[in-house]
Design an enzyme around this catalytic site. Structure first.
Site, PDB file in Angstrom:
ATOM      1  N   ASP A 193      56.668  22.827  57.963  1.00  0.00           N
ATOM      2  CA  ASP A 193      56.679  21.766  58.973  1.00  0.00           C
ATOM      3  C   ASP A 193      55.433  21.998  59.829  1.00  0.00           C
ATOM      4  OD1 ASP A 193      58.474  19.586  59.601  1.00  0.00           O
ATOM      5  OD2 ASP A 193      59.118  20.626  61.430  1.00  0.00           O
ATOM      6  N   HIS A 202      58.213  22.098  68.258  1.00  0.00           N
ATOM      7  CA  HIS A 202      58.345  23.140  67.222  1.00  0.00           C
ATOM      8  C   HIS A 202      57.248  22.968  66.182  1.00  0.00           C
ATOM      9  CE1 HIS A 202      60.307  19.623  65.480  1.00  0.00           C
ATOM     10  NE2 HIS A 202      60.011  20.131  64.297  1.00  0.00           N
ATOM     11  N   ASP A 238      60.714  25.208  54.754  1.00  0.00           N
ATOM     12  CA  ASP A 238      60.531  25.462  56.192  1.00  0.00           C
ATOM     13  C   ASP A 238      61.102  26.792  56.716  1.00  0.00           C
ATOM     14  OD1 ASP A 238      59.523  22.917  55.881  1.00  0.00           O
ATOM     15  OD2 ASP A 238      60.811  21.961  57.361  1.00  0.00           O
ATOM     16  N   LYS A 272      53.773  19.285  55.931  1.00  0.00           N
ATOM     17  CA  LYS A 272      54.337  17.945  56.129  1.00  0.00           C
ATOM     18  C   LYS A 272      54.604  17.722  57.602  1.00  0.00           C
ATOM     19  CE  LYS A 272      58.988  19.672  55.409  1.00  0.00           C
ATOM     20  NZ  LYS A 272      59.464  19.465  56.778  1.00  0.00           N
ATOM     21  N   HIS A 311      53.378  20.077  62.734  1.00  0.00           N
ATOM     22  CA  HIS A 311      53.241  18.941  63.635  1.00  0.00           C
ATOM     23  C   HIS A 311      52.027  19.049  64.557  1.00  0.00           C
ATOM     24  CE1 HIS A 311      57.100  17.599  62.309  1.00  0.00           C
ATOM     25  NE2 HIS A 311      57.797  18.535  62.910  1.00  0.00           N
ATOM     26  N   CYS A 349      65.702  18.992  56.719  1.00  0.00           N
ATOM     27  CA  CYS A 349      64.627  19.027  55.720  1.00  0.00           C
ATOM     28  C   CYS A 349      65.116  19.344  54.306  1.00  0.00           C
ATOM     29  CB  CYS A 349      63.523  19.960  56.190  1.00  0.00           C
ATOM     30  SG  CYS A 349      62.693  19.269  57.647  1.00  0.00           S
ATOM     31  N   HIS A 404      53.765  15.395  69.125  1.00  0.00           N
ATOM     32  CA  HIS A 404      54.334  14.711  67.957  1.00  0.00           C
ATOM     33  C   HIS A 404      55.490  13.788  68.349  1.00  0.00           C
ATOM     34  CE1 HIS A 404      56.419  14.432  63.972  1.00  0.00           C
ATOM     35  NE2 HIS A 404      55.163  14.275  63.601  1.00  0.00           N
TER      36      HIS A 404
HETATM   37  C1  VGL Z   1      63.499  20.344  60.581  1.00  0.00           C
HETATM   38  C2  VGL Z   1      64.161  19.286  62.500  1.00  0.00           C
HETATM   39  C3  VGL Z   1      62.852  19.001  62.830  1.00  0.00           C
HETATM   40  C4  VGL Z   1      63.888  21.092  59.350  1.00  0.00           C
HETATM   41  C5  VGL Z   1      62.181  20.062  60.874  1.00  0.00           C
HETATM   42  O1  VGL Z   1      63.075  21.878  58.827  1.00  0.00           O
HETATM   43  O2  VGL Z   1      65.045  20.900  58.890  1.00  0.00           O
HETATM   44  N1  VGL Z   1      64.478  19.936  61.386  1.00  0.00           N
HETATM   45  N2  VGL Z   1      61.878  19.397  61.987  1.00  0.00           N
HETATM   46 ZN    ZN Z   2      59.856  19.081  62.522  1.00  0.00          ZN
END
Ligand code: VGL
Ligand code: ZN
Length: 224
Positions: free
Chosen positions: A57, A92, A19, A117, A59, A162, A63
Site C-alpha cells: 500500500d 497510513h 500489505d 498500489k 499512498h 485488501c 491521500h
Molecule cells: C488496507 C485499509 C486501508 C489493507 C489498506 O491493506 O487492507 N486497509 N488501506
Molecule cells: Zn491504504
C-alpha cells in the site's frame, strides 16, 4: 487438529502476499489486531511457492482515503467520493515512510515482484488488480497471465479489505482463487469481516487453512 495437507500448490500457482507493512502491524498507524502472528505462517507457506508477489500500500500525502484529508471527518467514517463509498482511515503507508515499509520479518527471498498500489492521490486501491474506481488497472492480471500463472493463493492484511478485494478481482479476471485464512487477519469495522467472507464465498473464492496445503520443496530452474 491437523489439516488435509492435500491441496497441492503446483507450478502454475502464485502466492500474493498482501500489505505486510509496518503500519498494519502492532505499533503502526492502522494496526490490524494480531497482524504480526501471520508473518511466520506466511514465511513457512512461501517455501512451497516458486512464484511470489508482494504488495505494498503506497499512498501520497493527503491521500483521499485519509480522514485527515476531509474537514471534520474521523477515521472509520465513510464518505461518498467520485467512484463510490470510501471508508476513511488514519494516515497510513505514506510513500517512503517507515510505516510503508514491508515488515523486516518477512523472509521470502524468491519474491519476484513488489507491486505498489494506491499511489493515485484521488483513487484508493484495496485491490492488487484494479483501483477503487473499478477501471484503472495495476497490470497484475496481465503479469500473471504472461507468466503462465493461473492459481492465486492469498495471504496478508487485511482479510476484509485488501485481501478480500484482491481475491474478488482475481476471480473476476478468471483466476482460480484461494485465501489461506490463518495467514490473514482482519480489521473488522462495522461487520466488514463477515461481509467480506460472504462476498468471497459467493464469488467462488476458496477458503482454506495453511495446514490444508501440501508442502513441497521448490527447486530453482532454468528460464523457459
Ligand atoms: C488496507 C485499509 C486501508 C489493507 C489498506 O491493506 O487492507 N486497509 N488501506
Ligand atoms: Zn491504504
Amino acid at each position: 487438529m491437523t489439516g488435509t495437507g492435500q491441496i497441492a500448490v503446483g507450478a502454475n500457482a502464485v502466492l500474493l502476499v498482501i500489505d505486510v507493512q509496518n503500519d498494519f502491524l502492532p505499533g503502526g498507524s492502522l494496526a490490524v489486531a494480531n497482524g504480526d502472528q501471520i508473518v511466520p505462517i506466511i514465511n513457512t507457506i512461501a517455501k512451497s511457492f516458486a512464484n511470489v508477489v508482494l504488495t505494498q500500500d503506497w499512498h501520497t500525502e493527503g491521500h483521499i482515503s485519509f480522514a485527515s484529508s476531509h474537514a471534520g471527518k474521523t477515521p472509520f467514517e465513510t464518505i461518498d467520493v467520485a467512484y463510490g463509498r470510501q471508508v476513511l482511515w488514519p494516515d497510513h503507508c505514506v510513500q517512503g515512510t517507515d510505516g510503508a515499509a514491508l515488515s523486516k520479518h518477512l523472509a521470502i527471498p524468491q519474491a519476484a515482484l513488489v507491486l505498489r498500489k494506491g499511489f493515485h492521490k484521488e483513487i484508493d486501491s484495496y485491490s492488487a488488480f484494479t483501483e477503487a474506481d473499478g477501471k484503472t488497472t495495476t497490470g497484475l492480471a496481465s503479469y500473471l497471465t504472461a507468466r503462465g500463472l493461473q492459481r492465486v493463493f492469498l495471504v496478508g492484511l487485511a482479510t476484509d479489505f485488501c485481501v478480500a478485494w484482491s481475491a474478488l478481482d482475481a476471480r473476476k479476471a478468471g483466476f482460480e482463487t484461494i485465501v489461506i485464512e490463518d495467514a490473514c487477519r482482519g480489521i473488522d469495522t462495522r461487520g466488514s469481516l463477515a461481509t467480506a467472507w460472504d462476498a468471497m464465498a459467493k464469488a467462488g473464492v476458496m477458503r482454506i487453512q495453511s495446514r490444508d496445503l501440501k508442502t513441497q520443496t521448490i527447486v530453482a530452474r532454468e528460464g523457459r
